[in-house]
Scaffold this motif. Structure first.
Motif, mmCIF file in Angstrom:
data_model
loop_
_atom_site.group_PDB
_atom_site.id
_atom_site.type_symbol
_atom_site.label_atom_id
_atom_site.label_comp_id
_atom_site.label_asym_id
_atom_site.label_seq_id
_atom_site.Cartn_x
_atom_site.Cartn_y
_atom_site.Cartn_z
ATOM 1 N N SER A 1 2.065 9.459 8.259
ATOM 2 C CA SER A 1 0.654 9.991 7.578
ATOM 3 C C SER A 1 0.714 9.333 6.263
ATOM 4 C CB SER A 1 1.052 11.135 7.337
ATOM 5 O OG SER A 1 0.756 11.767 6.468
ATOM 6 N N PRO A 2 -0.534 9.317 6.401
ATOM 7 C CA PRO A 2 -1.407 8.553 4.608
ATOM 8 C C PRO A 2 -0.743 8.784 3.734
ATOM 9 C CG PRO A 2 -3.234 8.967 5.981
ATOM 10 C CD PRO A 2 -1.731 10.005 7.177
ATOM 11 N N ASP A 3 -0.038 10.181 3.728
ATOM 12 C CA ASP A 3 0.297 11.713 2.511
ATOM 13 C C ASP A 3 1.626 11.229 2.386
ATOM 14 O OD1 ASP A 3 -2.621 12.101 2.970
ATOM 15 O OD2 ASP A 3 -1.916 13.282 3.490
ATOM 16 N N LEU A 4 2.371 10.714 3.762
ATOM 17 C CA LEU A 4 3.702 10.613 3.696
ATOM 18 C C LEU A 4 4.146 9.397 2.839
ATOM 19 C CD1 LEU A 4 6.689 11.031 4.797
ATOM 20 C CD2 LEU A 4 6.318 9.588 6.538
ATOM 21 N N LYS A 5 4.498 10.140 1.250
ATOM 22 C CA LYS A 5 5.779 9.011 0.250
ATOM 23 C C LYS A 5 6.990 10.197 -0.123
ATOM 24 C CE LYS A 5 1.132 7.498 -1.954
ATOM 25 N NZ LYS A 5 0.522 7.388 -0.021
ATOM 26 N N ALA A 6 7.836 9.099 -0.322
ATOM 27 C CA ALA A 6 8.722 9.722 -1.422
ATOM 28 C C ALA A 6 8.785 10.314 -2.698
ATOM 29 C CB ALA A 6 10.349 9.207 -0.832
ATOM 30 N N ASP A 7 8.898 11.347 -2.733
ATOM 31 C CA ASP A 7 9.659 11.962 -4.283
ATOM 32 C C ASP A 7 9.964 11.012 -4.978
ATOM 33 O OD1 ASP A 7 7.985 14.850 -3.382
ATOM 34 O OD2 ASP A 7 9.905 15.097 -2.239
ATOM 35 N N TYR A 8 11.390 10.298 -4.729
ATOM 36 C CA TYR A 8 11.885 9.266 -5.603
ATOM 37 C C TYR A 8 11.993 7.901 -4.545
ATOM 38 C CZ TYR A 8 12.735 14.040 -7.293
ATOM 39 O OH TYR A 8 12.728 15.381 -7.774
ATOM 40 N N VAL A 9 11.969 7.389 -4.589
ATOM 41 C CA VAL A 9 12.102 6.156 -4.712
ATOM 42 C C VAL A 9 13.218 4.725 -5.751
ATOM 43 C CG1 VAL A 9 11.333 3.678 -3.778
ATOM 44 C CG2 VAL A 9 9.886 6.200 -2.932
ATOM 45 N N GLY A 10 13.759 4.080 -5.010
ATOM 46 C CA GLY A 10 14.926 2.926 -6.074
ATOM 47 C C GLY A 10 13.294 1.557 -5.765
ATOM 48 N N LEU A 11 13.333 1.194 -5.269
ATOM 49 C CA LEU A 11 12.691 -0.271 -4.693
ATOM 50 C C LEU A 11 11.429 -0.028 -3.695
ATOM 51 C CD1 LEU A 11 16.171 -1.237 -4.776
ATOM 52 C CD2 LEU A 11 14.771 -2.086 -7.146
ATOM 53 N N SER A 12 10.833 -1.093 -3.735
ATOM 54 C CA SER A 12 9.785 -1.019 -2.615
ATOM 55 C C SER A 12 10.102 -3.147 -1.917
ATOM 56 C CB SER A 12 7.964 -1.398 -3.144
ATOM 57 O OG SER A 12 8.362 -2.344 -4.192
ATOM 58 N N CYS A 13 9.316 -3.478 -1.165
ATOM 59 C CA CYS A 13 10.010 -4.170 0.002
ATOM 60 C C CYS A 13 8.651 -4.701 0.843
ATOM 61 C CB CYS A 13 11.280 -4.201 0.279
ATOM 62 S SG CYS A 13 11.170 -3.186 1.704
ATOM 63 N N GLU A 14 8.746 -5.741 0.755
ATOM 64 C CA GLU A 14 7.624 -6.276 1.384
ATOM 65 C C GLU A 14 7.940 -5.847 2.834
ATOM 66 O OE1 GLU A 14 8.581 -10.957 1.836
ATOM 67 O OE2 GLU A 14 9.091 -10.344 -0.248
ATOM 68 N N ASP A 15 7.159 -6.262 3.533
ATOM 69 C CA ASP A 15 7.143 -5.025 5.362
ATOM 70 C C ASP A 15 7.982 -6.903 5.870
ATOM 71 O OD1 ASP A 15 6.547 -4.173 7.168
ATOM 72 O OD2 ASP A 15 4.482 -4.805 8.027
ATOM 73 N N ARG A 16 8.926 -7.116 5.894
ATOM 74 C CA ARG A 16 10.033 -7.049 6.300
ATOM 75 C C ARG A 16 11.534 -6.432 7.175
ATOM 76 N NH1 ARG A 16 11.619 -12.649 3.018
ATOM 77 N NH2 ARG A 16 12.192 -13.306 5.076
ATOM 78 N N TYR A 17 12.056 -7.033 8.181
ATOM 79 C CA TYR A 17 12.970 -6.838 8.205
ATOM 80 C C TYR A 17 14.566 -6.906 6.968
ATOM 81 C CZ TYR A 17 16.352 -4.989 12.081
ATOM 82 O OH TYR A 17 17.271 -4.469 12.742
ATOM 83 N N VAL A 18 14.715 -6.106 6.737
ATOM 84 C CA VAL A 18 16.134 -6.186 5.804
ATOM 85 C C VAL A 18 17.130 -5.190 5.937
ATOM 86 C CG1 VAL A 18 13.750 -5.824 3.922
ATOM 87 C CG2 VAL A 18 14.787 -3.442 5.093
ATOM 88 N N PHE A 19 18.376 -5.615 5.493
ATOM 89 C CA PHE A 19 19.223 -4.912 5.605
ATOM 90 C C PHE A 19 20.382 -4.929 4.859
ATOM 91 C CE2 PHE A 19 20.177 -9.745 6.488
ATOM 92 C CZ PHE A 19 20.856 -9.972 5.734
#
Length: 185
Positions: free
Chosen positions: A145-163
């Motif tokens: 949903s375009p409205d879906l956002k977490a209330d608390y976010v540590g970090l953002s990352c690019e659109d890649r497969y992360v682990f």
């Protein structure tokens, strides 16, 4: 089918480190500060989303300086068209949500289908308010949903497969001491 451990090891050798351990730990500390400031007086029930949220939850919880109830949940979402959006509960929450503030802790907000369904489940079960904390928010336009956002976010990352820090590559490297992107993905 056996796992090709040589391939799994090579993925780590070739991976791009997006955030090292110190950067991730600083982000967890910052998220804890926000949660301490906003939820300390709300008697929250906190849910770790298994398996990905395990490491983030464990590190975060020791930094929350107020009483809380802790539990976990384990849910997956079927991705076929006939049952899209429905959750399959591997372990349902056993704590009452009625009139409670609920904090859901997960590793990553990617497309968010499962997280959206968990939020809706909590609201339907009578939660007074539902908050979400994620270690990583993936930056793309494919959210449930375009409205879906977490209330608390540590970090953002690019659109890649992360682990790393709970996120996995083919079931491995949840224990990686940082957040890594698979080379070429």
């Amino acid at each position: 089918m056996s796992t090709d451990l040589a391939h799994i090891r090579q993925v780590m050798v070739e991976a791009d480190c997006l955030y090292n351990e110190e950067e991730v730990e600083a982000a967890i500390e910052a998220v804890a500060g926000q949660i301490n400031a906003e939820l300390a007086e709300r008697n929250p029930v906190v849910f770790c989303v298994m398996n990905g949220g395990l490491i983030f939850s464990g590190k975060l919880l020791t930094k929350l300086h107020f009483p809380l109830e802790l539990s976990y949940l384990h849910a997956t979402r079927y991705r076929n068209q006939t049952s899209g959006g429905e959750l399959f509960w591997k372990a349902k929450p056993e704590v009452s949500f009625i009139d409670r503030h609920v904090l859901i802790i997960d590793d990553i907000l990617d497309e968010g289908h499962t997280l959206s369904a968990i939020i809706e489940f909590c609201r339907h079960a009578g939660a007074a308010a539902v908050y979400t904390a994620v270690l990583v928010d993936k930056d793309h336009q494919r959210k449930a949903s375009p409205d879906l956002k977490a209330d608390y976010v540590g970090l953002s990352c690019e659109d890649r497969y992360v682990f790393g820090y709970g996120m996995d590559y083919k079931g491995y490297w949840r224990n990686a001491p940082g957040i890594y992107a698979v080379s070429g993905l």
